[in-house]
Scaffold this motif. Sequence first.
Motif, mmCIF file in Angstrom:
data_model
loop_
_atom_site.group_PDB
_atom_site.id
_atom_site.type_symbol
_atom_site.label_atom_id
_atom_site.label_comp_id
_atom_site.label_asym_id
_atom_site.label_seq_id
_atom_site.Cartn_x
_atom_site.Cartn_y
_atom_site.Cartn_z
ATOM 1 N N ASN A 1 0.820 -1.203 0.000
ATOM 2 C CA ASN A 1 0.000 0.000 0.000
ATOM 3 C C ASN A 1 0.857 1.258 0.000
ATOM 4 O O ASN A 1 0.543 2.245 -0.687
ATOM 5 C CB ASN A 1 -0.920 -0.013 1.223
ATOM 6 N N LEU A 2 1.965 1.234 0.739
ATOM 7 C CA LEU A 2 2.869 2.387 0.770
ATOM 8 C C LEU A 2 3.519 2.613 -0.593
ATOM 9 O O LEU A 2 3.641 3.760 -1.055
ATOM 10 C CB LEU A 2 3.930 2.178 1.846
ATOM 11 N N ILE A 3 3.936 1.533 -1.247
ATOM 12 C CA ILE A 3 4.534 1.650 -2.586
ATOM 13 C C ILE A 3 3.538 2.235 -3.568
ATOM 14 O O ILE A 3 3.869 3.113 -4.386
ATOM 15 C CB ILE A 3 5.045 0.283 -3.053
ATOM 16 N N ASN A 4 2.288 1.782 -3.501
ATOM 17 C CA ASN A 4 1.264 2.301 -4.405
ATOM 18 C C ASN A 4 1.027 3.790 -4.174
ATOM 19 O O ASN A 4 0.865 4.560 -5.141
ATOM 20 C CB ASN A 4 -0.040 1.531 -4.198
ATOM 21 N N GLN A 5 1.013 4.205 -2.916
ATOM 22 C CA GLN A 5 0.804 5.623 -2.631
ATOM 23 C C GLN A 5 1.950 6.479 -3.149
ATOM 24 O O GLN A 5 1.723 7.561 -3.698
ATOM 25 C CB GLN A 5 0.627 5.829 -1.127
ATOM 26 N N PHE A 6 3.181 6.002 -3.023
ATOM 27 C CA PHE A 6 4.303 6.806 -3.493
ATOM 28 C C PHE A 6 4.385 6.816 -5.021
ATOM 29 O O PHE A 6 4.922 7.766 -5.593
ATOM 30 C CB PHE A 6 5.609 6.311 -2.875
ATOM 31 N N PHE A 7 3.882 5.792 -5.682
ATOM 32 C CA PHE A 7 3.758 5.875 -7.139
ATOM 33 C C PHE A 7 2.763 6.965 -7.519
ATOM 34 O O PHE A 7 2.968 7.688 -8.504
ATOM 35 C CB PHE A 7 3.323 4.521 -7.712
ATOM 36 N N LEU A 8 1.687 7.091 -6.747
ATOM 37 C CA LEU A 8 0.723 8.164 -7.003
ATOM 38 C C LEU A 8 1.358 9.523 -6.757
ATOM 39 O O LEU A 8 1.164 10.464 -7.541
ATOM 40 C CB LEU A 8 -0.504 7.978 -6.110
ATOM 41 N N PHE A 9 2.146 9.657 -5.685
ATOM 42 C CA PHE A 9 2.828 10.917 -5.417
ATOM 43 C C PHE A 9 3.835 11.237 -6.527
ATOM 44 O O PHE A 9 4.007 12.402 -6.903
ATOM 45 C CB PHE A 9 3.536 10.852 -4.067
ATOM 46 N N PHE A 10 4.494 10.220 -7.038
ATOM 47 C CA PHE A 10 5.440 10.428 -8.134
ATOM 48 C C PHE A 10 4.710 10.927 -9.380
ATOM 49 O O PHE A 10 5.187 11.834 -10.074
ATOM 50 C CB PHE A 10 6.181 9.127 -8.431
ATOM 51 N N LYS A 11 3.552 10.360 -9.654
ATOM 52 C CA LYS A 11 2.758 10.810 -10.805
ATOM 53 C C LYS A 11 2.324 12.255 -10.634
ATOM 54 O O LYS A 11 2.387 13.063 -11.573
ATOM 55 C CB LYS A 11 1.543 9.893 -10.957
ATOM 56 N N CYS A 12 1.896 12.605 -9.422
ATOM 57 C CA CYS A 12 1.471 13.979 -9.160
ATOM 58 C C CYS A 12 2.634 14.966 -9.247
ATOM 59 O O CYS A 12 2.417 16.148 -9.528
ATOM 60 C CB CYS A 12 0.827 14.069 -7.777
ATOM 61 N N SER A 13 3.857 14.502 -9.007
ATOM 62 C CA SER A 13 5.025 15.380 -9.112
ATOM 63 C C SER A 13 5.496 15.537 -10.552
ATOM 64 O O SER A 13 5.901 16.625 -10.963
ATOM 65 C CB SER A 13 6.174 14.825 -8.258
ATOM 66 N N VAL A 14 5.446 14.456 -11.322
ATOM 67 C CA VAL A 14 5.999 14.469 -12.671
ATOM 68 C C VAL A 14 5.036 15.110 -13.666
ATOM 69 O O VAL A 14 5.463 15.834 -14.581
ATOM 70 C CB VAL A 14 6.361 13.032 -13.105
ATOM 71 N N THR A 15 3.736 14.876 -13.497
ATOM 72 C CA THR A 15 2.764 15.343 -14.495
ATOM 73 C C THR A 15 2.794 16.859 -14.703
ATOM 74 O O THR A 15 2.857 17.312 -15.854
ATOM 75 C CB THR A 15 1.351 14.880 -14.096
ATOM 76 N N PRO A 16 2.763 17.705 -13.661
ATOM 77 C CA PRO A 16 2.827 19.157 -13.920
ATOM 78 C C PRO A 16 4.132 19.584 -14.582
ATOM 79 O O PRO A 16 4.126 20.441 -15.471
ATOM 80 C CB PRO A 16 2.684 19.772 -12.522
ATOM 81 N N VAL A 17 5.246 18.988 -14.160
ATOM 82 C CA VAL A 17 6.539 19.344 -14.767
ATOM 83 C C VAL A 17 6.560 18.953 -16.234
ATOM 84 O O VAL A 17 7.002 19.725 -17.105
ATOM 85 C CB VAL A 17 7.694 18.668 -14.000
ATOM 86 N N LEU A 18 6.066 17.756 -16.537
ATOM 87 C CA LEU A 18 6.017 17.296 -17.929
ATOM 88 C C LEU A 18 5.129 18.205 -18.765
ATOM 89 O O LEU A 18 5.470 18.557 -19.902
ATOM 90 C CB LEU A 18 5.513 15.851 -17.973
#
Length: 307
Positions: free
Chosen positions: A225-242
Amino acid sequence: FWDFLILFFCLPVVIFNEITKKRLLGDVSCRIVPFMEVSSLGVTTFSLCALGIDRFHAATSPQASTRPIEQCQSIIAKLAVIWVGSMTLSVPEILLWQLAQDTSPVSGGVTEFCTMKPSSNLPESIYSLVLTYQNARMWWYFGCYFCLPILFTVSCQLVTRRIRGTEKKSECRGTKHGQCESHLNCTIIALTVIYGLCTTPENVCNIVVAYMSPDMSKQTLDLLNLINQFFLFFKCSVTPVLLLCLCRPLGQAFMDCCCCCCEGCGPDTTSSEGSADSKLKTEMSSSIFFDKPRETPPPLLALGTPC
């Protein structure tokens, strides 16, 4: 903006819980964090679908090169539908989660964690609906928040290219409008790829846990569950920059706002030049590339702008 909310609110709560084994804000965070995370998936899903439809209309428009800029009211209405729809579909998450406590076998202290268990105090009709949602949650996740945006984006891209045809492509090739359309399509594809890569682990884990949870320890489930949440946080960080890097008008506007805030936006001798630049950007906002004649007024007159 929703990605910013996820990083601003959900990320500190998760990190605080992992460090102290105490849930920040208690039962409220157990309900709000899953609600915001699922709403984030819905916002991204329906936004990608809306962008795919926009690219389809741009490709099939009879006068694509002179397509008018969409009115702000129409864009706000679409965003409202996306946000309200995503938040409405995520309401069951508020009723599904609740705070629980357990004694740690290692330290012997009391630890707090969130468990997926509807409250027995709910009305019978709502309780049955929440249970139905819990049983179908895995496949709902997989179908709506994973398959829908990916299949929709791929289908729109394939249909758009098929409708354009080789003859229309050859006509637009090399022109600025053709380059703009190609760049926008690449942006949408890149956003979809990032979203698919970041949500794949969660969907795989959900399917594995659904069929193997009796054989898995609580520590393993918490880690997944922790890994899944940090993948979501990674997506939220990368998407605006991209998005800011690939979409040049949006990135340029963002940089101009940052520079304006840093300089204080005070009145000075360059205010007239700044107003001329802002008018130029407004006129050219329909293009993804910027030719910025800033020094002399003749290039502005040559573009046929009100300046």
